[in-house]
Design a protein around this motif. Structure first.
Motif, mmCIF file in Angstrom:
data_model
loop_
_atom_site.group_PDB
_atom_site.id
_atom_site.type_symbol
_atom_site.label_atom_id
_atom_site.label_comp_id
_atom_site.label_asym_id
_atom_site.label_seq_id
_atom_site.Cartn_x
_atom_site.Cartn_y
_atom_site.Cartn_z
ATOM 1 N N GLY A 182 0.838 -1.201 0.000
ATOM 2 C CA GLY A 182 0.000 0.000 0.000
ATOM 3 C C GLY A 182 0.867 1.242 0.000
ATOM 4 O O GLY A 182 1.949 1.240 0.590
ATOM 5 N N ILE A 183 0.392 2.274 -0.687
ATOM 6 C CA ILE A 183 1.095 3.563 -0.676
ATOM 7 C C ILE A 183 0.090 4.652 -0.345
ATOM 8 O O ILE A 183 -0.945 4.776 -1.003
ATOM 9 C CB ILE A 183 1.752 3.908 -2.028
ATOM 10 C CG1 ILE A 183 2.656 2.770 -2.506
ATOM 11 C CG2 ILE A 183 2.556 5.214 -1.903
ATOM 12 C CD1 ILE A 183 3.194 2.968 -3.913
ATOM 13 N N ILE A 184 0.405 5.424 0.678
ATOM 14 C CA ILE A 184 -0.398 6.590 1.030
ATOM 15 C C ILE A 184 0.392 7.803 0.573
ATOM 16 O O ILE A 184 1.549 7.984 0.955
ATOM 17 C CB ILE A 184 -0.672 6.641 2.548
ATOM 18 C CG1 ILE A 184 -1.449 5.392 3.000
ATOM 19 C CG2 ILE A 184 -1.449 7.916 2.894
ATOM 20 C CD1 ILE A 184 -1.675 5.296 4.505
ATOM 21 N N GLY A 208 -2.033 -0.929 -3.698
ATOM 22 C CA GLY A 208 -3.224 -0.157 -3.395
ATOM 23 C C GLY A 208 -2.729 1.261 -3.129
ATOM 24 O O GLY A 208 -1.674 1.447 -2.524
ATOM 25 N N VAL A 209 -3.441 2.264 -3.612
ATOM 26 C CA VAL A 209 -3.033 3.662 -3.471
ATOM 27 C C VAL A 209 -4.143 4.459 -2.803
ATOM 28 O O VAL A 209 -5.326 4.269 -3.109
ATOM 29 C CB VAL A 209 -2.706 4.273 -4.859
ATOM 30 C CG1 VAL A 209 -2.423 5.753 -4.763
ATOM 31 C CG2 VAL A 209 -1.541 3.539 -5.514
ATOM 32 N N LEU A 210 -3.757 5.347 -1.896
ATOM 33 C CA LEU A 210 -4.710 6.207 -1.198
ATOM 34 C C LEU A 210 -4.088 7.591 -1.045
ATOM 35 O O LEU A 210 -2.877 7.711 -0.858
ATOM 36 C CB LEU A 210 -5.024 5.616 0.182
ATOM 37 C CG LEU A 210 -5.983 6.420 1.061
ATOM 38 C CD1 LEU A 210 -7.072 5.504 1.603
ATOM 39 C CD2 LEU A 210 -5.255 7.086 2.214
ATOM 40 N N PHE A 211 -4.916 8.622 -1.152
ATOM 41 C CA PHE A 211 -4.456 9.995 -0.949
ATOM 42 C C PHE A 211 -4.888 10.479 0.429
ATOM 43 O O PHE A 211 -6.046 10.302 0.811
ATOM 44 C CB PHE A 211 -5.003 10.925 -2.039
ATOM 45 C CG PHE A 211 -4.646 10.472 -3.423
ATOM 46 C CD1 PHE A 211 -3.313 10.332 -3.799
ATOM 47 C CD2 PHE A 211 -5.619 10.150 -4.344
ATOM 48 C CE1 PHE A 211 -2.970 9.890 -5.065
ATOM 49 C CE2 PHE A 211 -5.286 9.711 -5.620
ATOM 50 C CZ PHE A 211 -3.960 9.578 -5.980
ATOM 51 N N LEU A 212 -3.941 11.080 1.151
ATOM 52 C CA LEU A 212 -4.195 11.609 2.491
ATOM 53 C C LEU A 212 -3.801 13.075 2.478
ATOM 54 O O LEU A 212 -2.623 13.401 2.336
ATOM 55 C CB LEU A 212 -3.355 10.825 3.514
ATOM 56 C CG LEU A 212 -3.595 11.138 4.986
ATOM 57 C CD1 LEU A 212 -4.974 10.651 5.424
ATOM 58 C CD2 LEU A 212 -2.526 10.454 5.844
ATOM 59 N N SER A 213 -4.783 13.946 2.593
ATOM 60 C CA SER A 213 -4.527 15.377 2.465
ATOM 61 C C SER A 213 -5.178 16.169 3.594
ATOM 62 O O SER A 213 -6.268 15.833 4.042
ATOM 63 C CB SER A 213 -5.087 15.868 1.122
ATOM 64 O OG SER A 213 -4.959 17.260 0.999
ATOM 65 N N LEU A 232 3.786 2.251 2.559
ATOM 66 C CA LEU A 232 4.710 3.375 2.393
ATOM 67 C C LEU A 232 3.925 4.667 2.530
ATOM 68 O O LEU A 232 2.749 4.723 2.159
ATOM 69 C CB LEU A 232 5.318 3.370 0.983
ATOM 70 C CG LEU A 232 6.105 2.161 0.522
ATOM 71 C CD1 LEU A 232 6.380 2.273 -0.976
ATOM 72 C CD2 LEU A 232 7.405 2.070 1.294
ATOM 73 N N PHE A 233 4.588 5.710 3.037
ATOM 74 C CA PHE A 233 3.988 7.041 2.994
ATOM 75 C C PHE A 233 4.928 7.958 2.234
ATOM 76 O O PHE A 233 6.125 7.989 2.522
ATOM 77 C CB PHE A 233 3.724 7.629 4.386
ATOM 78 C CG PHE A 233 3.019 8.943 4.270
ATOM 79 C CD1 PHE A 233 1.643 8.987 4.190
ATOM 80 C CD2 PHE A 233 3.730 10.119 4.121
ATOM 81 C CE1 PHE A 233 0.976 10.199 3.990
ATOM 82 C CE2 PHE A 233 3.076 11.332 3.912
ATOM 83 C CZ PHE A 233 1.698 11.366 3.853
ATOM 84 N N VAL A 234 4.388 8.715 1.279
ATOM 85 C CA VAL A 234 5.180 9.637 0.468
ATOM 86 C C VAL A 234 4.595 11.041 0.600
ATOM 87 O O VAL A 234 3.419 11.253 0.315
ATOM 88 C CB VAL A 234 5.196 9.213 -1.024
ATOM 89 C CG1 VAL A 234 6.061 10.160 -1.844
ATOM 90 C CG2 VAL A 234 5.672 7.767 -1.180
ATOM 91 N N GLY A 235 5.424 11.994 1.041
ATOM 92 C CA GLY A 235 4.977 13.373 1.186
ATOM 93 C C GLY A 235 6.135 14.349 1.143
ATOM 94 O O GLY A 235 7.307 13.946 1.128
ATOM 95 N N ASP A 236 5.819 15.638 1.149
ATOM 96 C CA ASP A 236 6.840 16.679 0.986
ATOM 97 C C ASP A 236 7.122 17.501 2.246
ATOM 98 O O ASP A 236 7.968 18.385 2.209
ATOM 99 C CB ASP A 236 6.449 17.634 -0.148
ATOM 100 C CG ASP A 236 5.247 18.495 0.218
ATOM 101 O OD1 ASP A 236 4.183 17.928 0.546
ATOM 102 O OD2 ASP A 236 5.367 19.732 0.198
ATOM 103 N N GLN A 237 6.419 17.231 3.356
ATOM 104 C CA GLN A 237 6.632 18.038 4.563
ATOM 105 C C GLN A 237 7.039 17.172 5.755
ATOM 106 O O GLN A 237 6.451 16.113 5.988
ATOM 107 C CB GLN A 237 5.352 18.801 4.926
ATOM 108 C CG GLN A 237 5.010 19.904 3.935
ATOM 109 C CD GLN A 237 3.837 20.716 4.430
ATOM 110 O OE1 GLN A 237 3.860 21.267 5.530
ATOM 111 N NE2 GLN A 237 2.800 20.799 3.614
ATOM 112 N N LEU A 238 8.011 17.666 6.507
ATOM 113 C CA LEU A 238 8.485 16.937 7.686
ATOM 114 C C LEU A 238 7.482 16.958 8.831
ATOM 115 O O LEU A 238 7.223 15.934 9.450
ATOM 116 C CB LEU A 238 9.809 17.533 8.193
ATOM 117 C CG LEU A 238 11.048 17.307 7.342
ATOM 118 C CD1 LEU A 238 12.233 18.051 7.948
ATOM 119 C CD2 LEU A 238 11.359 15.829 7.203
#
Length: 173
Positions: free
Chosen positions: A35-37, A68-73, A118-124
């Motif tokens: 899974g990737i969020i 599986g892909v999910l968006f978390l915003s 996995l989690f992929v994002g741009d902010q610490l």
């Protein structure tokens, strides 16, 4: 280890990449991730942009691999729905990152446990910190666009010394 470095470790990603488009997702799949969020803004597209060809192709490729892909915003539903219109992936809006509640809900929706997500994002301070608190493997990516809302610009200033100590530590290894 310096005191600062110890304090900052809760914000350190497991990996740091130039962009979400430079991650070897095939290798991660072979390592057992299913899974990737993803965060959306400045992670997959510039802030406020629609899903472009590159984002659509990436998600298509990930699904073909078996993810599986999910968006978390943290954004409002209208924003997330606009991005997701053609991709049609599950999403959580107004997620309250770094609170772990919706990271856990996302894993539940994907049917993947923390050791397989996995989690992929741009902010610490939102993406990575929340992902780490949820027990996920976190990948920080460089923000795509320099133009950002003022609250994010301020967070970026605070992120700089943490990113600096992280990069310094990475060079040593």
């Amino acid at each position: 280890m310096e005191m600062n470095e110890e304090m900052f470790q809760i914000f350190y990603p497991d990996e740091y990449k130039e962009s979400a488009y430079h991650i070897d997702f095939q290798k991660k799949y072979e390592e057992g991730y299913r899974g990737i969020i993803f965060d959306i803004d400045n992670t997959l597209v510039p802030h406020g942009a629609k899903a472009d060809k590159r984002a659509k192709n990436l998600i298509k490729k990930l699904r073909k691999i078996g993810y599986g892909v999910l968006f978390l915003s943290n954004n409002k539903e209208a924003r997330v729905a606009m991005f997701n219109k053609e991709i049609k992936a599950p999403y959580i809006y107004k997620a309250g990152k770094p609170n772990v509640k919706n990271y856990n809900k996302g894993m539940e929706m994907l049917g993947s446990g923390k050791e397989h997500t996995l989690f992929v994002g741009d902010q610490l301070f939102t993406d990575v910190w929340g992902g780490k608190k949820a027990g996920l493997y976190t990948i920080l990516v460089r923000p795509m666009d320099k133009r950002e809302e003022i609250q994010i610009v301020l967070k970026r200033i605070l992120e700089k010394p943490i990113l600096w100590t992280y990069m310094k530590k990475r060079k040593k290894m």
